[in-house]
Design a protein around this motif. Structure first.
Motif, PDB file in Angstrom:
ATOM      1  N   GLY A 141      20.421  34.513  73.890  1.00  0.00           N
ATOM      2  CA  GLY A 141      21.078  33.564  72.992  1.00  0.00           C
ATOM      3  C   GLY A 141      20.117  32.527  72.454  1.00  0.00           C
ATOM      4  N   ASP A 142      20.664  31.556  71.752  1.00  0.00           N
ATOM      5  CA  ASP A 142      19.870  30.506  71.131  1.00  0.00           C
ATOM      6  C   ASP A 142      19.225  29.600  72.178  1.00  0.00           C
ATOM      7  OD1 ASP A 142      20.639  31.443  68.663  1.00  0.00           O
ATOM      8  OD2 ASP A 142      22.188  29.914  68.358  1.00  0.00           O
ATOM      9  N   LEU A 143      18.146  28.941  71.781  1.00  0.00           N
ATOM     10  CA  LEU A 143      17.508  27.955  72.645  1.00  0.00           C
ATOM     11  C   LEU A 143      18.405  26.729  72.717  1.00  0.00           C
ATOM     12  CD1 LEU A 143      13.840  28.222  71.333  1.00  0.00           C
ATOM     13  CD2 LEU A 143      14.884  29.426  73.257  1.00  0.00           C
ATOM     14  N   LYS A 144      18.616  26.210  73.927  1.00  0.00           N
ATOM     15  CA  LYS A 144      19.564  25.111  74.099  1.00  0.00           C
ATOM     16  C   LYS A 144      18.981  23.843  74.700  1.00  0.00           C
ATOM     17  CE  LYS A 144      23.144  26.828  72.281  1.00  0.00           C
ATOM     18  NZ  LYS A 144      23.614  26.256  71.038  1.00  0.00           N
ATOM     19  N   ALA A 145      17.874  23.940  75.449  1.00  0.00           N
ATOM     20  CA  ALA A 145      17.339  22.745  76.104  1.00  0.00           C
ATOM     21  C   ALA A 145      15.844  22.893  76.344  1.00  0.00           C
ATOM     22  CB  ALA A 145      18.042  22.507  77.433  1.00  0.00           C
ATOM     23  N   LYS A 146      15.146  21.745  76.378  1.00  0.00           N
ATOM     24  CA  LYS A 146      13.734  21.720  76.742  1.00  0.00           C
ATOM     25  C   LYS A 146      13.629  21.913  78.250  1.00  0.00           C
ATOM     26  CE  LYS A 146      13.331  17.682  74.842  1.00  0.00           C
ATOM     27  NZ  LYS A 146      12.895  16.367  74.377  1.00  0.00           N
ATOM     28  N   ASP A 147      12.633  22.678  78.665  1.00  0.00           N
ATOM     29  CA  ASP A 147      12.386  22.871  80.090  1.00  0.00           C
ATOM     30  C   ASP A 147      11.061  22.236  80.494  1.00  0.00           C
ATOM     31  OD1 ASP A 147      13.022  24.120  82.708  1.00  0.00           O
ATOM     32  OD2 ASP A 147      11.180  25.231  82.294  1.00  0.00           O
ATOM     33  N   SER A 148       9.973  22.654  79.846  1.00  0.00           N
ATOM     34  CA  SER A 148       8.652  22.122  80.175  1.00  0.00           C
ATOM     35  C   SER A 148       7.677  22.478  79.061  1.00  0.00           C
ATOM     36  CB  SER A 148       8.158  22.702  81.504  1.00  0.00           C
ATOM     37  OG  SER A 148       8.041  24.115  81.406  1.00  0.00           O
ATOM     38  N   ALA A 149       6.475  21.922  79.161  1.00  0.00           N
ATOM     39  CA  ALA A 149       5.422  22.247  78.196  1.00  0.00           C
ATOM     40  C   ALA A 149       4.082  22.044  78.867  1.00  0.00           C
ATOM     41  CB  ALA A 149       5.537  21.375  76.954  1.00  0.00           C
ATOM     42  N   LYS A 190      16.946  22.558  64.680  1.00  0.00           N
ATOM     43  CA  LYS A 190      17.007  23.511  63.569  1.00  0.00           C
ATOM     44  C   LYS A 190      17.617  24.847  63.972  1.00  0.00           C
ATOM     45  CE  LYS A 190      14.829  20.959  60.480  1.00  0.00           C
ATOM     46  NZ  LYS A 190      15.391  20.558  59.218  1.00  0.00           N
ATOM     47  N   GLY A 191      17.561  25.184  65.252  1.00  0.00           N
ATOM     48  CA  GLY A 191      18.150  26.434  65.730  1.00  0.00           C
ATOM     49  C   GLY A 191      17.546  27.678  65.093  1.00  0.00           C
ATOM     50  N   ILE A 192      16.241  27.657  64.865  1.00  0.00           N
ATOM     51  CA  ILE A 192      15.615  28.768  64.136  1.00  0.00           C
ATOM     52  C   ILE A 192      15.155  29.914  65.023  1.00  0.00           C
ATOM     53  CG2 ILE A 192      14.926  27.392  62.152  1.00  0.00           C
ATOM     54  CD1 ILE A 192      12.173  27.097  63.379  1.00  0.00           C
ATOM     55  N   PHE A 193      15.138  29.725  66.344  1.00  0.00           N
ATOM     56  CA  PHE A 193      14.727  30.783  67.258  1.00  0.00           C
ATOM     57  C   PHE A 193      15.899  31.222  68.106  1.00  0.00           C
ATOM     58  CE2 PHE A 193      10.724  28.470  66.532  1.00  0.00           C
ATOM     59  CZ  PHE A 193       9.919  29.521  66.112  1.00  0.00           C
ATOM     60  N   THR A 194      15.971  32.512  68.346  1.00  0.00           N
ATOM     61  CA  THR A 194      16.983  33.053  69.241  1.00  0.00           C
ATOM     62  C   THR A 194      16.300  34.031  70.187  1.00  0.00           C
ATOM     63  OG1 THR A 194      19.193  34.006  69.384  1.00  0.00           O
ATOM     64  CG2 THR A 194      17.703  34.981  67.770  1.00  0.00           C
ATOM     65  N   THR A 195      16.917  34.301  71.301  1.00  0.00           N
ATOM     66  CA  THR A 195      16.375  35.216  72.291  1.00  0.00           C
ATOM     67  C   THR A 195      17.447  36.231  72.662  1.00  0.00           C
ATOM     68  OG1 THR A 195      17.110  33.962  74.217  1.00  0.00           O
ATOM     69  CG2 THR A 195      15.009  33.297  73.239  1.00  0.00           C
ATOM     70  N   SER A 196      17.094  37.172  73.514  1.00  0.00           N
ATOM     71  CA  SER A 196      18.097  38.141  73.971  1.00  0.00           C
ATOM     72  C   SER A 196      19.189  37.450  74.784  1.00  0.00           C
ATOM     73  CB  SER A 196      17.433  39.244  74.796  1.00  0.00           C
ATOM     74  OG  SER A 196      16.773  38.687  75.918  1.00  0.00           O
TER      75      SER A 196
END
Length: 72
Positions: free
Chosen positions: A51-59, A43-49
């Motif tokens: 840029g946009d979120l691009k990949a899963k890292d961990s949870a 959905k690309g609904i979150f962005t950060t300083s």
């Protein structure tokens, strides 16, 4: 006991960005978390300083225990 889901992503700059969800259900599954992270990315609904979120890292799910103390 309060459980918090912490989902870590990598942004366009390659930096980690976390999304925290408080009070997750007791029996949340890996599949549900993976699906939620996939939807967030699609959905690309979150962005950060960085840029946009691009990949899963961990949870992870963290538990917070607290004990009230009577100090009156």
């Amino acid at each position: 006991m309060s459980k918090t889901l912490v989902m870590n992503f990598l942004n366009e700059a390659g930096k980690k960005a976390a999304i925290r969800v408080n009070n997750v259900k007791e029996d949340v599954t890996e599949a549900e978390v993976k699906n939620a992270m996939d939807v967030i990315l699609a959905k690309g609904i979150f962005t950060t300083s960085g840029g946009d979120l691009k990949a899963k890292d961990s949870a992870e799910v963290t538990d917070k225990n607290s004990t009230d103390l009577s100090v009156k």
